[in-house]
Design an enzyme around this catalytic site. Sequence first.
Site, PDB file in Angstrom:
ATOM      1  N   GLY A 126      26.037   4.887  63.334  1.00 22.37           N
ATOM      2  CA  GLY A 126      27.211   4.386  62.649  1.00 22.37           C
ATOM      3  C   GLY A 126      28.508   5.101  62.943  1.00 22.37           C
ATOM      4  O   GLY A 126      29.532   4.788  62.334  1.00 22.37           O
ATOM      5  N   GLY A 182      36.186  13.005  80.797  1.00 17.24           N
ATOM      6  CA  GLY A 182      35.985  13.001  79.353  1.00 17.24           C
ATOM      7  C   GLY A 182      34.524  12.839  79.024  1.00 17.24           C
ATOM      8  O   GLY A 182      33.648  13.168  79.837  1.00 17.24           O
ATOM      9  N   HIS A 183      34.263  12.299  77.830  1.00 15.67           N
ATOM     10  CA  HIS A 183      32.883  12.055  77.401  1.00 15.67           C
ATOM     11  C   HIS A 183      32.939  11.246  76.121  1.00 15.67           C
ATOM     12  O   HIS A 183      33.843  11.428  75.289  1.00 15.67           O
ATOM     13  CB  HIS A 183      32.133  13.368  77.153  1.00 15.67           C
ATOM     14  N   ASP A 184      31.986  10.352  75.947  1.00 17.52           N
ATOM     15  CA  ASP A 184      31.879   9.585  74.709  1.00 17.52           C
ATOM     16  C   ASP A 184      30.710  10.110  73.886  1.00 17.52           C
ATOM     17  O   ASP A 184      29.877  10.878  74.390  1.00 17.52           O
ATOM     18  CB  ASP A 184      31.689   8.105  75.013  1.00 17.52           C
ATOM     19  N   GLY A 185      30.638   9.664  72.645  1.00 18.82           N
ATOM     20  CA  GLY A 185      29.549  10.115  71.784  1.00 18.82           C
ATOM     21  C   GLY A 185      29.250   9.112  70.697  1.00 18.82           C
ATOM     22  O   GLY A 185      30.123   8.335  70.280  1.00 18.82           O
ATOM     23  N   SER A 190      27.680  12.901  71.399  1.00 17.09           N
ATOM     24  CA  SER A 190      27.459  13.536  72.699  1.00 17.09           C
ATOM     25  C   SER A 190      28.705  14.133  73.322  1.00 17.09           C
ATOM     26  O   SER A 190      28.608  14.816  74.345  1.00 17.09           O
ATOM     27  CB  SER A 190      26.824  12.543  73.673  1.00 17.09           C
TER      28      SER A 190
END
Length: 444
Positions: free
Chosen positions: A298, A291-294, A55
């Site tokens: 896995g 920011g952003h995580d994704g 993401s």
Amino acid sequence: MDLQKRLDEAARAHGVPGAAVAVWTRGELVEAATGVVNANTGVETTPDSVFQVGSTTKVWTAALVMQLVEEGLVELDRPVKDYLPEFAVADGSESAITVRHLLTHTGGFDGDLFEDTGRGDDCLDKYLAYLTGAGHVHPVGELFSYCNAGFAVLGALVARLRGKTWEQAMREHLLDPLGATHAALLPEEAVLYRAAAGHIGPDNAVYTKGELPRSNAPAGSTMYAAPRELVRFGRMFTAGGTAEDGTRLLSAETVAAMRTPQVEVPGVSGMLGDRWGLGFELFDWGGEVFGHDGGTPGQSTFWRVVPGADFVIAISCNGGAFFGLINDLVLPVIRECTGLAVPESPVPAEQPARVDTAPYVGRYAGPMIAYEVAAADGGLDVTLIPSELMRTMGAEGKTTRFVHYAGDSFIAAEVEDGMYETATFVMGDGKAAYLHNSRALPRA
């Protein structure tokens, strides 16, 4: 900063098969990599390795949309339907859903709809047709609820107005002008690089179920990148919208708008942003941080930008306890390099308060997942019921004991994968209307 030694130790401690990290600090790029990209092949991870960034892709899609805004082709507060006449959802609210609503996850319709509409260049058009059955979650604009489907729609908007595929627009308007060399947007591009495979479950088995649908690519299903490319992207924002060679991708005004809070995120943030901008997660860390995580099956990515310290960090891994890696390695590095008092991840109190749990008991459900919430010794037993698709991605049904944290928020009594899960209930008429853990899951 001995980044390599610290990465090796943290990855080993948390069972991470392979990881790579890139840090921009004090005017230089520092990189490290550890382990293997694939446990079955034993291929070594290097800083050139590309991981699925999940993401984190959403900010790239948001930037493409904001370029259209700058060119006068899109207005944030106009209905999406003005640009995509076929856009519709099941409750008929599509005429009220604006571009801004999609960028801020406030559109109100089901977000976790991963329909595979094929590998053709018309996959986003077919996805729009599929969305006519998207269910209602909350009134438009009322609440933040993380919505992958909304970013697939934004990708379709970009493709329509550019007259090309989303992938072509990404290459021509972001990746190439940035000078990114280690990024892939389709599986056939990823095999040209040292690409990571996801590892799932307690044994870190290689994920072999294939790629996620191309129809969800603008939301994060297919993009691969080396961490240094996320750092490069982040530096563009700290530079007011210009690439390293001076090429302007966004105006300074647009960059500021993307970093301006638009909606509060309910509950305890943990790793999630406290607020959302136009595509960005925004964090209350004693100074501006975004920011952003994704995540994909896995694989996980963490990306933070601290403009006041000219600091950017990106890390990706392909299995293991990712949050343990973040807590032991990444957050300390951010503190050391920026001086920010980055908060520790939330933990349960030694003696949690006992509260009346009756308002929270019930079933809460979305298209991908459901929770059964029952009272349990002053706390809650929350049973996760994943959909069949979620099971193929490694999710398993389980019951977790939650204890009171604060307000209408609860926290898991036991740590898992390096962090304590949190859940917040959004109240209405004396009882919980939603269970919120980034998604708002309505009471069934």
